[in-house]
Scaffold this active site. Structure first.
Site, PDB file in Angstrom:
ATOM      1  N   HIS A  35      -0.704 -55.665 -17.291  1.00 48.55           N
ATOM      2  CA  HIS A  35      -0.291 -54.607 -18.221  1.00 48.55           C
ATOM      3  C   HIS A  35      -0.721 -53.221 -17.734  1.00 48.55           C
ATOM      4  O   HIS A  35      -0.895 -52.302 -18.527  1.00 48.55           O
ATOM      5  CB  HIS A  35      -0.827 -54.879 -19.626  1.00 48.55           C
ATOM      6  N   SER A  68      25.089 -71.037 -15.117  1.00 45.30           N
ATOM      7  CA  SER A  68      23.756 -71.496 -14.750  1.00 45.30           C
ATOM      8  C   SER A  68      23.718 -73.009 -14.681  1.00 45.30           C
ATOM      9  O   SER A  68      24.209 -73.693 -15.590  1.00 45.30           O
ATOM     10  CB  SER A  68      22.726 -71.008 -15.774  1.00 45.30           C
ATOM     11  N   GLY A 125       5.474 -67.232 -17.586  1.00 43.95           N
ATOM     12  CA  GLY A 125       4.870 -65.982 -17.133  1.00 43.95           C
ATOM     13  C   GLY A 125       4.968 -65.781 -15.642  1.00 43.95           C
ATOM     14  O   GLY A 125       4.174 -65.060 -15.047  1.00 43.95           O
ATOM     15  N   LEU A 126       5.987 -66.399 -15.014  1.00 38.24           N
ATOM     16  CA  LEU A 126       6.140 -66.335 -13.561  1.00 38.24           C
ATOM     17  C   LEU A 126       7.378 -65.547 -13.149  1.00 38.24           C
ATOM     18  O   LEU A 126       7.848 -65.646 -12.023  1.00 38.24           O
ATOM     19  CB  LEU A 126       6.196 -67.754 -12.977  1.00 38.24           C
ATOM     20  N   SER A 128      10.666 -65.518 -14.203  1.00 41.00           N
ATOM     21  CA  SER A 128      11.974 -66.143 -13.995  1.00 41.00           C
ATOM     22  C   SER A 128      13.096 -65.150 -14.281  1.00 41.00           C
ATOM     23  O   SER A 128      14.139 -65.177 -13.601  1.00 41.00           O
ATOM     24  CB  SER A 128      12.119 -67.383 -14.881  1.00 41.00           C
ATOM     25  N   SER A 129      12.912 -64.266 -15.252  1.00 43.01           N
ATOM     26  CA  SER A 129      13.959 -63.298 -15.573  1.00 43.01           C
ATOM     27  C   SER A 129      14.113 -62.270 -14.455  1.00 43.01           C
ATOM     28  O   SER A 129      15.241 -61.895 -14.094  1.00 43.01           O
ATOM     29  CB  SER A 129      13.664 -62.604 -16.904  1.00 43.01           C
ATOM     30  N   GLU A 161      16.550 -54.761 -17.758  1.00 45.01           N
ATOM     31  CA  GLU A 161      15.732 -55.509 -18.713  1.00 45.01           C
ATOM     32  C   GLU A 161      15.272 -54.616 -19.863  1.00 45.01           C
ATOM     33  O   GLU A 161      15.261 -55.048 -21.023  1.00 45.01           O
ATOM     34  CB  GLU A 161      14.543 -56.150 -18.014  1.00 45.01           C
ATOM     35  N   ASP A 173       7.302 -56.917 -11.915  1.00 50.33           N
ATOM     36  CA  ASP A 173       7.960 -58.192 -11.669  1.00 50.33           C
ATOM     37  C   ASP A 173       9.151 -58.031 -10.737  1.00 50.33           C
ATOM     38  O   ASP A 173       9.332 -58.796  -9.782  1.00 50.33           O
ATOM     39  CB  ASP A 173       8.411 -58.823 -12.980  1.00 50.33           C
ATOM     40  N   TYR A 225       4.450 -57.442 -26.943  1.00 52.82           N
ATOM     41  CA  TYR A 225       4.405 -56.628 -25.723  1.00 52.82           C
ATOM     42  C   TYR A 225       4.667 -55.170 -26.064  1.00 52.82           C
ATOM     43  O   TYR A 225       3.951 -54.261 -25.621  1.00 52.82           O
ATOM     44  CB  TYR A 225       5.458 -57.166 -24.750  1.00 52.82           C
TER      45      TYR A 225
END
Length: 383
Positions: A35, A68, A125-126, A128-129, A161, A173, A225
């Site tokens: 953050h 997908s 939390g890796l 993916s988006s 995003e 990210d 967030y």
């Protein structure tokens, strides 16, 4: 049949033609610096071997079709001229948002067919988006010969995003997915996107970095967030600085004394000390003292838990259990679930994995998914 062959075969079945190419973009873990990116601070992510793969073909008729392999449902067909923020959620908003961001910035993207398959765990939390966004952006950059630099791709993906999907994420990210290199962690200054690849060869040092996916889904778009980001911005305004990155560690006590809101005070303390932890870790890695970063990782978890309040019981259990036999451990990613990372001696990794599985079973939690984090390459064209 290889994964690439299967991806291309499915593309042919869906769209009745050949893809123009196949691209890949990885997920990431963040070694330290949570953050801090939207506070113009410092982060230290590395790319995972897990990737979003996209077989893509260019179109010239204004139609965007996306599919997908990982989400039930058929092809989603959209008109690129009608793409607009707030048009709906779901996984398709991520590639659609990238096309919208490119076109909104003046780039001539006239449509595409995409078939996407990802090995990046979702909700862990890796990122993916971000992988989904970056693989779409890189394919469009190549197919439409846009000539974008990687940091520009990351900025456009972040805008997709933030504005199109509606998640107020920072830049880490997307930059990690676009810019990381194999065998390195990426030291990123989120203010000006200055980058340095920091060597991080764990295997050569007899070390292992474990990812512990708690399998607790985190939903960053539901307000937690955004509240923390708003609190950080409130703190910066109260302190008269552009961003919390501008508060030096030696100024922290004075800064905290000037803040009236207790929650904002906690947020400010986390960001300022976390930025310092990033710089400490980078300094140790530069000196070849990788084992010495362990306590700093653990301190980072305590700050995420106590000051920023983004941990959860499963993450705390993972860190507490691993800490008994590891060099250090912390949550990674946005929080409220997702994953922890554990830095361990190679010889201790199996015992730590066993202890984690037993601890989760004893607590009545779902079994965690545990795997090594291998610093891997960023986004690239494969075929």
């Amino acid at each position: 049949m290889s994964g690439l062959d299967q991806l291309a075969d499915t593309f042919r079945e869906l769209y009745g033609r050949e893809p123009d190419g196949v691209w890949a973009a990885p997920g990431r873990i963040n070694l330290i610096g949570e953050h801090t990116d939207y506070n113009d601070g410092f982060v230290l992510p590395l790319a995972l071997p897990h990737t979003a793969l996209a077989a893509v073909a260019r179109r010239a008729d204004g139609v965007l079709r996306v599919h997908s392999a990982d989400v039930p449902g058929g092809v989603v067909e959209l008109d690129v001229a009608e793409l607009a923020p707030g048009g709906g959620g779901g996984w398709a908003a991520y590639p659609a948002g990238v096309v919208w961001a490119l076109r909104d910035a003046g780039y001539p993207v006239t449509g595409a067919d995409l078939h996407i398959a990802s090995t990046v765990p979702t909700g862990a939390g890796l990122s993916s988006s971000a992988a989904l966004e970056v693989v779409t952006a890189l394919a469009c950059d190549d197919l439409f010969e846009l000539g974008l630099k990687r940091w520009q791709l990351a900025r456009l993906c972040q805008r997709a995003e933030n504005v199109f999907v509606g998640v107020p994420c920072g830049i880490m990210d997307q930059t990690a997915s676009a810019c990381c290199t194999e065998g390195h962690a990426l030291h990123l200054d989120a203010r000006d996107l200055a980058q340095r690849q920091v060597p991080f060869d764990l295997a050569a040092e007899g070390l292992r970095l474990l990812v512990v996916d708690t399998r607790v889904q985190h939903e960053l778009g539901e307000g937690a967030y955004a509240r923390r980001r708003a609190g950080c911005e409130e703190g910066a305004r109260a302190l008269g600085v552009q961003a919390l990155r501008d508060v030096a560690p030696e100024q922290l006590d004075d800064a905290l004394a000037r803040l009236d809101d207790e929650t904002v005070r906690h947020y400010v303390r986390h960001v300022v000390t976390e930025n310092a932890r990033v710089e400490q870790v980078v300094s140790l890695l530069d000196r070849g003292e990788t084992r010495a970063i362990g306590p700093i990782l653990t301190a980072g978890h305590a700050s995420c838990r106590d000051d920023f309040a983004i941990s959860c019981p499963e993450l705390d259990l993972a860190v507490e259990t691993a800490a008994a036999g590891a060099l250090g451990a912390r949550m990674t990613g946005g929080g409220f679930g997702g994953s922890a990372i554990v830095l361990a001696e190679e010889a201790d990794a199996d015992g730590i994995t066993k202890a984690l599985n037993e601890a989760f079973a004893s607590a009545g939690y779902r079994a965690p998914r545990i795997f090594p984090a291998v610093p891997s390459a960023g986004a690239r064209r494969l075929v």
